[in-house]
Design a protein around this motif. Structure first.
Motif, PDB file in Angstrom:
ATOM      1  N   HIS A 114       0.864  -1.195   0.000  1.00 55.22           N
ATOM      2  CA  HIS A 114       0.000   0.000   0.000  1.00 55.22           C
ATOM      3  C   HIS A 114       0.896   1.239   0.000  1.00 55.22           C
ATOM      4  N   HIS A 115       0.835   1.977  -1.089  1.00 56.93           N
ATOM      5  CA  HIS A 115       1.646   3.193  -1.245  1.00 56.93           C
ATOM      6  C   HIS A 115       0.769   4.412  -0.985  1.00 56.93           C
ATOM      7  N   VAL A 116       1.180   5.245  -0.042  1.00 59.11           N
ATOM      8  CA  VAL A 116       0.397   6.411   0.365  1.00 59.11           C
ATOM      9  C   VAL A 116       0.937   7.649  -0.335  1.00 59.11           C
ATOM     10  N   SER A 117       0.077   8.316  -1.095  1.00 61.75           N
ATOM     11  CA  SER A 117       0.508   9.451  -1.909  1.00 61.75           C
ATOM     12  C   SER A 117      -0.401  10.654  -1.674  1.00 61.75           C
ATOM     13  N   THR A 118      -0.301  11.627  -2.551  1.00 59.75           N
ATOM     14  CA  THR A 118      -0.921  12.936  -2.374  1.00 59.75           C
ATOM     15  C   THR A 118      -1.739  13.320  -3.596  1.00 59.75           C
ATOM     16  N   ASP A 119      -2.697  14.212  -3.393  1.00 65.72           N
ATOM     17  CA  ASP A 119      -3.445  14.736  -4.535  1.00 65.72           C
ATOM     18  C   ASP A 119      -2.632  15.754  -5.337  1.00 65.72           C
TER      19      ASP A 119
END
Length: 351
Positions: free
Chosen positions: A129-134
């Protein structure tokens, strides 16, 4: 599950750790390099749990990361470790490329080697699970619809470009090697244990101390504001239910301009800690805008809400009130950071 978390001493990562310890039975290995923005105090409540372990580790060191995989034998990875301050990326992009791009590459390679050696039944259930940004999607105009999972990428700062690159790597490792990855993109977070350089804590702290409240330009830049505990819950739902190849855009439907955010904080402080010199809003100071300042970010979270069974519990007014109260009650924490890193001077400008 046994979940390996990167950046678990950071702002969002520590909220995830706290949520996992309080509300689940999952086991956690937190690997963190403990950079300037990390706060071991934010996960102190987890240290008494037999389900929590901590390893001081640089995610750019593939051998060290692989050793952590082998020792812990995780069922899932939640990759949150990142450099995230846009202003810092403008001043010096090197650390952002190193951590966000090279670090993600290192994590993917370690995960791939570990995953390929698993028995088939464990290989099928493993998740990265890779957590990224808008911010990878670029800038919205005043009348544009909010970002969704299919919005084309158009990053505009060194920070957002480095995160976009990491997202592309994650998808490439799934397409090429079959590694079961998925991505979440979120909007601006605020809440407890937020490093004092960012807009919300900076405004609260400067207002408490009667310092100027700097706002870039006219303060009309718009962000969708998500309380960090709500985001943590969404991320845990994602690691439990997320499907390989998917993207989940996580937001709260709470857009506010920077000026509205600062004025709301001032109004709450006027109520909770009145200043004999006058309203806290008198401290607002408009400063020169930063280069390439994106006008608006906003997410449509409909897909994530339906797929993950999650919705944000806090509206902006309730979440920001909880946040202001927390900073009022935890002055020793942020005072120590301010004195150690800034010599007691004003912390910086808003993001």
């Amino acid at each position: 599950m046994r979940i390996l978390i990167t950046g678990g001493c950071g702002f969002i990562g520590s909220a995830v750790v706290r949520h996992l310890i309080r509300h689940t039975r999952h086991e956690i290995l937190n690997i963190d390099c403990l950079t300037y923005a990390a706060s071991p105090h934010a996960v102190e409540e987890a240290t008494s749990s037999s389900r929590y372990r901590m390893r001081h580790c640089d995610i750019c060191d593939t051998s060290a990361v692989l050793a952590a995989f082998e020792a812990f034998q995780p069922d899932a990875v939640m990759h949150l470790a990142a450099e995230s301050h846009v202003d810092r990326s403008i001043d010096s992009a090197h650390a952002f490329v190193q951590t966000n791009v090279t670090g993600t590459f290192s994590m993917l390679e370690a995960a791939r080697m570990y995953w390929q050696a698993l028995p088939p039944v464990l290989r099928d259930s493993f998740r990265f699970h890779h957590v990224s940004t808008d911010e990878v999607f670029g800038m919205l105009g005043p009348d544009d619809p909010p970002f969704t999972e299919t919005t084309p990428y158009s990053p505009s700062s060194p920070y957002s470009a480095s995160k976009a690159a990491s997202d592309h790597l994650v998808r490439a490792w799934r397409h090429t090697y079959g590694l079961p990855t998925f991505i979440t993109n979120t909007t601006n977070n605020y809440g407890l244990w937020h490093f004092p350089e960012k807009l919300v804590p900076l405004t609260i702290i400067n207002a408490i101390e009667g310092r100027a409240l700097p706002i870039y330009g006219a303060g009309d830049n718009i962000r969708d504001w998500l309380f960090v505990d709500d985001h943590a819950q969404a991320l845990v739902c994602a690691v439990e239910r997320g499907q390989p190849g998917e993207t989940y855009a996580i937001g709260s439907r709470q857009p506010r301009t920077n000026l509205q955010v600062v004025r709301t904080i001032c109004d709450i402080l006027d109520e909770l800690r009145p200043d004999p010199m006058g309203t806290h809003a008198r401290l607002i100071e408009h400063v020169q805008d930063r280069p390439g300042h994106d006008f608006r970010y906003e997410i449509d979270p409909s897909h994530a809400e339906q797929a993950l069974g999650w919705t944000a519990r806090h509206d902006f007014e309730s979440g920001i009130r909880l946040t202001v109260r927390w900073y009022l009650d935890h002055a020793p924490w942020w005072q120590a950071i301010r004195n150690r890193r800034y010599g007691g001077q004003r912390l910086g400008q808003v993001a």
